[in-house]
Design an enzyme around this catalytic site. Structure first.
Site, PDB file in Angstrom:
ATOM      1  N   MET A   1       7.652 -31.546  11.709  1.00 20.86           N
ATOM      2  CA  MET A   1       6.176 -31.514  11.742  1.00 20.86           C
ATOM      3  C   MET A   1       5.263 -30.963  12.887  1.00 20.86           C
ATOM      4  SD  MET A   1       5.406 -32.961   8.854  1.00 20.86           S
ATOM      5  CE  MET A   1       3.871 -33.427   9.102  1.00 20.86           C
ATOM      6  N   ARG A   2       6.009 -30.463  13.960  1.00 19.50           N
ATOM      7  CA  ARG A   2       5.141 -29.938  14.884  1.00 19.50           C
ATOM      8  C   ARG A   2       4.279 -28.530  14.469  1.00 19.50           C
ATOM      9  NH1 ARG A   2       9.349 -29.232  18.360  1.00 19.50           N
ATOM     10  NH2 ARG A   2       8.631 -31.090  19.779  1.00 19.50           N
ATOM     11  N   ALA A   3       4.872 -27.710  13.505  1.00 20.47           N
ATOM     12  CA  ALA A   3       3.824 -26.698  13.137  1.00 20.47           C
ATOM     13  C   ALA A   3       2.573 -27.251  12.506  1.00 20.47           C
ATOM     14  CB  ALA A   3       4.846 -26.053  12.084  1.00 20.47           C
TER      15      ALA A   3
END
Length: 673
Positions: free
Chosen positions: A274-276
């Site tokens: 989910m970092r993107a």
């Protein structure tokens, strides 16, 4: 003090400048990775950014740059009282590729810690970079143990130093900026994902723009102060715009429609984790603030995707970075329509002016660049006939290159014995990091204390030193350095026969697939690789030893075949490559993989000459393996003879699988040990 080149005087490189400015507006974006060829103003732009950053308020006398409005309660120089503080420029700290661990995280005074029981701590570069910029030039060449420390600090916003029962923690929140030349090797995926944005830069091909670059650089070199003064107004304007965007940032609204576009884009390009999504949201918000708006628009989401996603969609080092911009536009349009349909008219169904070549630019790849695996496997077969035919006779003309077969995961290769090469993940070696195997007197500065050995060395002298209290009296001669065993990277040198007798497409496809498999393994284990080919009348160094598996894969894929078999020339060329590499990097040990049918043609006594060349490797103790590519009802066994001269082992073409080659090399090296 050197006057930095003005940021606003950098010609072109719009994506690079935008990415740096967005991080100046919102450090939460997560930093920038700048990828590109040498001489493209990467370092110049990064160093120039620090002059644009607003000043920071710090606690007077604090070595860790605590914020006076909310000082760190665990600061080693604290506790601090809240107060007005003092203003100073934001720092840009450079991390050298060859820096030691102590230089990065700081160093403890071991002698004072043992003798006096005090935490005498000297801050490192992470402390200096707190609330500023940490810049790593050639970040892809950074040692693995430094990468691990950098990842921990970037993830936690703090640096922890644990040494023999003495613990120090301090805040370390910084803007991480790295530059790299992909030809020199790729980054580990863990570090790649830590950079919020990535930018690909290249030199302009426009003559007028190149002329302007040279003109400005010469003017700066002649009179740096005068040149900088001419750009002072532009610099002040950008600095004021950064301050205004920072003030506006909390008021920017990221609506549900923009969030759905962000989530849909990340899902469409199958990025991991989910970092993107989070980085895209922060980048789009910063873009709106930079434009002076309080609402995030679709164009902000598009630009954020072009900056935040290309480096996150690479599954292996052979994948081309970038995004399919047509797919990106389709995704944004689809989810924009879902959100806007109730409130907007039919005329808004058109995609608008921001098509594939709309604002943002940079980072795009055409759909055909996407493939299911490294080098495309069977989907890129060449059109010529003879897929399963026999090779042309020795001396025939050049034939078209063939694509490699699908690579496989290989077994671990290792060089026998205990080396002292560069840090890696392959062979056993004496390193600064790993399990402790003993102790010795320090040679130079003490970096890793062996506590038990130090106490044992000091204990017999306590009475003579007049020890009166409970503290141990320790002197410099008592200190012992821990010796540790870890893993090193090696040089894997491929020597590939590309002559006419090897030109059968099935054989060359299998050979290339096996080499690609080992290249993937070398990338994961931080090895260097090299490629020597021989055909016709000579041998060529297709790829000098490098850490870039991308470059190796490209050279291998375009390898032509045909002509005679100058086997001796290939071996001599490989021996010369190893000789030069030993001068450059004497601690790195080598493994030679010779891929040939063993035939040698051209010149007087070609087989005997090849045997003499092979014995040079045996005399140097180089581990080697010969992949026997001979086929047909009559087998001469020449590859086996070559393996004997090399004091290596041969494997037949039927055993030419990636896991078989790797297992064979491991067996050969185990016997050599």
């Amino acid at each position: 003090m050197t006057t930095p080149f003005p940021f606003t005087a950098v010609v072109g490189q719009d994506d690079l400048r935008l990415a740096l400015l967005l991080n100046a507006v919102s450090p939460a974006v997560g930093g920038v990775l700048v990828r590109g060829e040498k001489g493209t103003a990467k370092s110049t732009a990064v160093r120039a950014l620090s002059a644009l950053l607003p000043e920071v308020a710090v606690v007077p006398g604090c070595r860790f740059s605590c914020d006076p409005s909310s000082p760190d309660p665990a600061c080693p120089d604290g506790p601090h009282e809240t107060g007005p503080g003092v203003q100073r420029p934001a720092r840009m700290v450079e991390l050298p590729v060859g820096a030691s661990e102590d230089r990065l995280v700081g160093a403890l005074d071991i002698e004072r810690a043992l003798a006096e029981g005090v935490k005498a701590f000297e801050p490192g570069l992470l402390a200096d970079a707190h609330r500023g910029i940490l810049y790593v030039d050639e970040v892809n060449l950074l040692h693995d143990h430094l990468v691990d420390l950098l990842l921990d600090a970037a993830a936690m916003g703090a640096s922890y130093v644990e040494r023999e029962g003495v613990s120090v923690r301090h805040a370390a929140r910084f803007l991480l900026v790295g530059t790299m030349n992909p030809e020199e090797g790729e980054l580990r995926p863990q570090l790649l994902d830590r950079f919020g944005l990535t930018v690909e830069v290249a030199a302009s091909r426009e003559p007028d723009q190149r002329v302007e670059v040279v003109r400005r650089r010469l003017a700066y070199d002649d009179e740096p102060a005068a040149f900088t003064a001419r750009w002072a107004d532009e610099e002040s304007s950008v600095r004021a715009r950064i301050i205004a965007a920072r003030a506006l940032l909390p008021s920017v609204r990221l609506g549900d429609g923009a969030l759905r576009q962000i989530a849909a884009t990340c899902a469409a390009f199958e990025v991991d984790g989910m970092r993107a999504d989070i980085v895209m949201a922060r980048t789009a918000t910063a873009l709106a603030a930079w434009a002076g708006r309080t609402d995030v628009l679709a164009e902000d989401v598009r630009q954020a995707a072009l900056l935040a996603l290309p480096h996150r969609r690479r599954r292996n080092p052979f994948d081309a970075p970038g995004l399919d911009e047509n797919k990106l536009d389709d995704t944004l349009e689809e989810f924009a329509e879902q959100e806007q349909e109730p409130t907007q008219g039919p005329e808004d169904d058109d995609p608008g002016p921001d098509g594939p070549d709309g604002p943002g630019g940079g980072g795009g790849q055409s759909p055909e660049d996407d493939s299911d695996g490294p080098q495309g496997g069977d989907t890129a077969a060449q059109p010529e006939a003879g897929e399963g035919g026999e090779p042309q006779p020795s001396g025939s003309g050049e034939q078209q290159p063939v694509r490699a077969s699908e690579p496989f995961r290989t077994k671990v290769l290792s060089v026998p014995g205990l080396g002292e090469g560069a840090a890696g993940r392959r062979s056993r070696a004496r390193t600064e990091h790993g399990r402790t195997t003993g102790a010795r007197r320090p040679q130079g500065a003490l970096t890793k204390l062996h506590l038990a050995a130090t106490v044992q060395a000091a204990a017999p002298h306590q009475l003579a030193r007049g020890r009166a209290g409970r503290g141990l009296v320790v002197r410099r001669d008592d200190l012992r350095q821990a010796t540790r065993e870890g893993r090193e990277g090696n040089l894997v040198l491929f020597v590939v026969d590309a002559s006419g007798s090897m030109a059968a497409r099935q054989r060359m496809s299998a050979v290339k697939g096996a080499v690609l498999s080992l290249l993937l393994d070398a990338y994961q284990r931080r090895d260097k690789v090299g490629l020597v080919t021989f055909r016709g009348a000579s041998a060529d160094v297709a790829l000098p030893p490098t850490s870039s598996v991308d470059a190796a894969a490209v050279r291998l894929e375009s390898l032509p075949t045909g002509g005679r078999t100058p086997l001796a020339a290939g071996l001599l060329k490989a021996h010369d490559v190893l000789r030069v590499e030993r001068l450059r990097d004497p601690a790195r040990r080598a493994l030679v993989v010779v891929v040939t049918d063993g035939r040698a043609t051209g010149g007087p006594e070609p087989v005997a000459l090849a045997g003499r060349a092979a014995r040079l490797f045996a005399a140097d103790g180089v581990a080697s393996v010969v992949v026997d590519c001979e086929s047909g009802p009559v087998r001469l066994g020449l590859a086996g003879q070559l393996a004997g001269e090399l004091e290596g082992t041969a494997v037949t073409l039927d055993e030419l699988r990636a896991d078989s080659i790797a297992g064979l090399v491991k067996d050969v090296q185990r016997r050599a040990a």
